[in-house]
Design a protein around this motif. Sequence first.
Motif, PDB file in Angstrom:
ATOM      1  N   GLU A   1      34.609  68.052  70.136  1.00 40.63           N
ATOM      2  CA  GLU A   1      34.736  66.713  69.694  1.00 40.63           C
ATOM      3  C   GLU A   1      35.033  65.450  70.656  1.00 40.63           C
ATOM      4  O   GLU A   1      33.988  64.603  70.725  1.00 40.63           O
ATOM      5  CB  GLU A   1      35.697  66.669  68.609  1.00 40.63           C
ATOM      6  CG  GLU A   1      35.374  65.588  67.528  1.00 40.63           C
ATOM      7  CD  GLU A   1      36.612  65.633  66.525  1.00 40.63           C
ATOM      8  OE1 GLU A   1      37.527  64.789  66.823  1.00 40.63           O
ATOM      9  OE2 GLU A   1      36.707  66.331  65.687  1.00 40.63           O
TER      10      GLU A   1
ATOM     11  N   GLN B   1      31.927  62.420  72.030  1.00 41.87           N
ATOM     12  CA  GLN B   1      32.044  61.310  72.026  1.00 41.87           C
ATOM     13  C   GLN B   1      31.825  60.352  73.214  1.00 41.87           C
ATOM     14  O   GLN B   1      32.080  59.308  73.250  1.00 41.87           O
ATOM     15  CB  GLN B   1      33.236  61.001  71.557  1.00 41.87           C
ATOM     16  CG  GLN B   1      33.459  61.175  70.110  1.00 41.87           C
ATOM     17  CD  GLN B   1      34.911  60.634  69.404  1.00 41.87           C
ATOM     18  OE1 GLN B   1      35.101  59.467  69.512  1.00 41.87           O
ATOM     19  NE2 GLN B   1      35.749  61.653  68.988  1.00 41.87           N
TER      20      GLN B   1
ATOM     21  N   GLU C   1      39.942  61.278  77.326  1.00 40.07           N
ATOM     22  CA  GLU C   1      40.652  61.857  76.055  1.00 40.07           C
ATOM     23  C   GLU C   1      41.982  61.389  76.095  1.00 40.07           C
ATOM     24  O   GLU C   1      42.528  60.804  74.942  1.00 40.07           O
ATOM     25  CB  GLU C   1      40.358  63.386  75.941  1.00 40.07           C
ATOM     26  CG  GLU C   1      41.105  64.126  74.970  1.00 40.07           C
ATOM     27  CD  GLU C   1      40.470  63.981  73.504  1.00 40.07           C
ATOM     28  OE1 GLU C   1      39.633  63.176  73.273  1.00 40.07           O
ATOM     29  OE2 GLU C   1      41.045  64.509  72.463  1.00 40.07           O
TER      30      GLU C   1
ATOM     31  N   THR D   1      41.208  56.687  66.909  1.00 36.41           N
ATOM     32  CA  THR D   1      40.467  57.930  65.972  1.00 36.41           C
ATOM     33  C   THR D   1      39.174  57.785  65.639  1.00 36.41           C
ATOM     34  O   THR D   1      38.568  56.985  66.207  1.00 36.41           O
ATOM     35  CB  THR D   1      41.442  57.729  64.868  1.00 36.41           C
ATOM     36  OG1 THR D   1      41.342  56.332  64.192  1.00 36.41           O
ATOM     37  CG2 THR D   1      42.801  57.945  64.684  1.00 36.41           C
TER      38      THR D   1
ATOM     39  N   ASP E   1      35.740  60.233  64.897  1.00 35.67           N
ATOM     40  CA  ASP E   1      34.726  61.515  65.661  1.00 35.67           C
ATOM     41  C   ASP E   1      33.579  60.930  65.864  1.00 35.67           C
ATOM     42  O   ASP E   1      32.583  61.820  66.415  1.00 35.67           O
ATOM     43  CB  ASP E   1      34.919  62.707  64.664  1.00 35.67           C
ATOM     44  CG  ASP E   1      34.391  62.671  63.171  1.00 35.67           C
ATOM     45  OD1 ASP E   1      34.203  61.411  62.969  1.00 35.67           O
ATOM     46  OD2 ASP E   1      34.694  63.525  62.461  1.00 35.67           O
ATOM     47  N   ARG E   2      33.158  59.776  65.505  1.00 33.17           N
ATOM     48  CA  ARG E   2      31.712  59.498  65.686  1.00 33.17           C
ATOM     49  C   ARG E   2      31.460  58.717  66.915  1.00 33.17           C
ATOM     50  O   ARG E   2      32.331  57.779  67.325  1.00 33.17           O
ATOM     51  CB  ARG E   2      30.968  58.625  64.487  1.00 33.17           C
ATOM     52  CG  ARG E   2      30.806  59.693  63.645  1.00 33.17           C
ATOM     53  CD  ARG E   2      29.995  58.899  62.240  1.00 33.17           C
ATOM     54  NE  ARG E   2      28.747  58.737  63.040  1.00 33.17           N
ATOM     55  CZ  ARG E   2      28.110  57.265  62.740  1.00 33.17           C
ATOM     56  NH1 ARG E   2      28.759  56.593  62.101  1.00 33.17           N
ATOM     57  NH2 ARG E   2      27.087  57.120  63.229  1.00 33.17           N
TER      58      ARG E   2
END
Length: 229
Positions: A73, A77, A190, A199, A201-202
């Motif tokens: 994830e 990003q 990260e 926050t 996830d897109r």
Amino acid sequence: MSIEVERKFLCSANTLKTLKEIGVCAGQRQFHDQYFDTPQFHLTLRDMWLRKRTGCWELKCPTTRVKGAEESEASAQCSRYKEITNLSDIKLKLKEVLKDIGEDVTSRKQLSCVTESCQHEIDSVQDQCWARSMNLFVFAEFTTVRQTFTLKEDGVQVDLDEADFGYRVGEIEVLIPEGGDMQAAMDKIERTAKKLGLTGDRQVDGKMSVYLQVNYPEHYARLLSEHIL
Ligand code: V4E
């Protein structure tokens, strides 16, 4: 040549507060970007972004990803682009790409461009003659005010941008040399994102995505459908 690894984010008041606590403001500057492409958008449809930023040319090209590799994830990003800043290298790369797609760059004589327009126009136009000779024109142009923060984490920079069309976006950025440790760069990003409390996830839209949505909705839709944006 270097690879720019970055993650964009929307900066809330809380994020800004944390950023000021963990980072050092390295200053604020303003720059003007002009993005170039052929009238048929041959470059951006190949995820190639040619721009002139306050007089300096840059070409961002996609990096090759391992086919079929699972993406975390955090990795999904991040965007990674090879940055070419040497003008001769930029021209070579563009000739290669535009030749591949049948754009006849040799038939457009740079000389005619010089004699017809440059004598009577300003320096910046002269500087763009080579681009015109490759059938490349400005399709997007905007000014950005950027505040830059450096973090203790080695080599991490955070930029807060506000474009003149009203869009604000932040980016956590790490530059690595070609062939450098991509995983280490993404780990740094990260860790910084976690410290900033980010926050979601897109991928967050960059300035260009928003610009295209407003000014070139059809091209934007095509870039989305071809998974370029
Ligand atoms: C690579 C790219 C574009 C070129 C502009 O890149 P971007 O990093 O958005 O602009 P900026 O002003 O922050 O440049 P910097 O100062 O960091 O060099 S325009 C669109 N793309 C593609 C792209 C993508 N596919 N995904 C994301 C998240 N961003 C950009």
